[in-house]
Design a protein around this motif. Structure first.
Motif, PDB file in Angstrom:
ATOM      1  N   GLY A  97       0.961  -1.364  -0.163  1.00 27.29           N
ATOM      2  CA  GLY A  97       0.081  -0.047   0.030  1.00 27.29           C
ATOM      3  C   GLY A  97       0.799   1.374  -0.140  1.00 27.29           C
ATOM      4  O   GLY A  97       0.541   2.187  -0.926  1.00 27.29           O
ATOM      5  N   ILE A  98       1.831   1.248   0.811  1.00 24.32           N
ATOM      6  CA  ILE A  98       2.909   2.415   0.740  1.00 24.32           C
ATOM      7  C   ILE A  98       3.476   2.739  -0.394  1.00 24.32           C
ATOM      8  O   ILE A  98       3.457   3.535  -1.078  1.00 24.32           O
ATOM      9  N   ARG A  99       3.979   1.472  -1.005  1.00 26.67           N
ATOM     10  CA  ARG A  99       4.686   1.527  -2.447  1.00 26.67           C
ATOM     11  C   ARG A  99       3.633   2.052  -3.450  1.00 26.67           C
ATOM     12  O   ARG A  99       4.066   2.762  -4.418  1.00 26.67           O
ATOM     13  N   ALA A 123      10.514  -0.020   0.029  1.00 24.68           N
ATOM     14  CA  ALA A 123       9.113   0.255  -0.631  1.00 24.68           C
ATOM     15  C   ALA A 123       9.117   1.695  -1.309  1.00 24.68           C
ATOM     16  O   ALA A 123       8.227   2.371  -2.174  1.00 24.68           O
ATOM     17  N   ALA A 124       9.848   2.780  -0.788  1.00 23.07           N
ATOM     18  CA  ALA A 124       9.751   4.021  -1.154  1.00 23.07           C
ATOM     19  C   ALA A 124      10.418   4.347  -2.401  1.00 23.07           C
ATOM     20  O   ALA A 124      11.346   3.247  -2.893  1.00 23.07           O
ATOM     21  N   LEU A 149       8.470  -9.338   2.379  1.00 25.47           N
ATOM     22  CA  LEU A 149       8.053  -7.961   2.310  1.00 25.47           C
ATOM     23  C   LEU A 149       8.566  -7.393   0.927  1.00 25.47           C
ATOM     24  O   LEU A 149       8.679  -6.054   0.797  1.00 25.47           O
ATOM     25  N   GLY A 150       8.741  -8.068  -0.064  1.00 28.20           N
ATOM     26  CA  GLY A 150       9.091  -7.405  -1.071  1.00 28.20           C
ATOM     27  C   GLY A 150      10.686  -7.309  -1.693  1.00 28.20           C
ATOM     28  O   GLY A 150      11.312  -6.805  -2.319  1.00 28.20           O
TER      29      GLY A 150
END
Length: 267
Positions: A97-99, A123-124, A149-150
């Motif tokens: 969701g943040i990404r 994720a940023a 988590l990616g």
């Protein structure tokens, strides 16, 4: 928009800019099930906010994020297989969701980013770091996989597959200078200037057309997964065609002719 959260705080230092500060400094801003739920819900709300232009992530105190809270981790065996899957998927939704927020996300990494904290920084879209920032892929040291988590998808695309493999398998600590050299972070700035530097970068982004920036982000993220050059071109073509229909494109051309700065309205 409600901005109540128990694990972080939201601030709006400038128009169109939201700063999300993880706010569990006594626990190194470590992640919990509550944080995952709040991050997911907040990311969804922010993504729908018309005036949002940039999101900045940082941590309270001297740590960015210490990963999953080990006090909570002691209860993981009690969850069972499906309960653990629910928690893992909740964490994944939070970071996705943040990404996936449609505007640029800048991580201002003010200290240690370990485990899931490393994943959150990854994720940023852009990462700035203070000299005391450090990146710790602690997954394998506690019997877990770095495929979390990616991390296993994002990190090789930033620093290369071989460098990512060495870093993740050894679980060693990477300092701020090495992180800048390898491309894990965009820039290292003084500790006292970190948030100001992130806000200045946000201001530079905000000066550009909202639609142009948002579709640039969409193209960059989508084309990291594109199957071919032709597929990438097709996505780019659609974005450019759409943007030529906007009021902001007309305003940009008018401002250029009139030798003034454009005033973008996001339409």
């Amino acid at each position: 928009m409600s901005e109540t959260a128990t694990t972080f705080r939201l601030e709006r230092p400038r128009e169109g800019v939201v700063v999300l500060t993880l706010d569990r400094p006594g626990r190194g801003n470590a992640m919990t099930a509550a944080m995952f739920a709040e991050l997911e819900a907040t990311a969804r709300r922010l993504d729908r906010e018309p005036g949002l232009r940039v999101l900045v992530l940082t941590g309270a105190g001297s740590t960015f994020c210490a990963g999953y809270d080990l006090a909570d981790a002691e209860r993981l065996p009690e969850l069972g297989a499906l309960g653990m899957l629910d928690l893992q998927e909740s964490a994944a939704r939070a970071l996705a969701g943040i990404r996936g927020v449609r505007v640029p996300v800048i991580a201002a990494v003010n200290g240690a980013a370990a485990g899931g904290g490393l994943a959150l920084a990854l994720a940023a879209d852009i990462r700035l770091a203070s000299p005391r920032a450090k990146f710790v892929p602690s997954f394998v040291t506690i019997g877990l996989s770095a495929g979390d988590l990616g991390t296993s998808w994002l990190l090789p695309r930033l620093i290369g597959p071989a460098a990512a493999a060495e870093f993740l398998y050894s679980a060693r600590t990477m300092g701020a200078e090495e992180a800048e050299r390898t491309g894990l972070v965009n820039q290292v700035v003084g500790e006292d200037e970190l948030l100001d530097a992130a806000l200045e970068m946000a201001a530079q982004i905000r000066a550009n057309s909202p639609g142009g920036v948002q579709l640039s982000k969409r193209a960059l993220q989508a084309n990291m997964e594109a199957s071919s050059y032709a597929a990438a071109l097709e996505l780019e073509n659609r974005g450019q065609a759409l943007l030529t229909r906007t009021d902001d494109m007309t305003e940009a051309l008018t401002a250029f002719r009139e030798k003034r700065a454009p005033v973008f309205g996001g339409r």
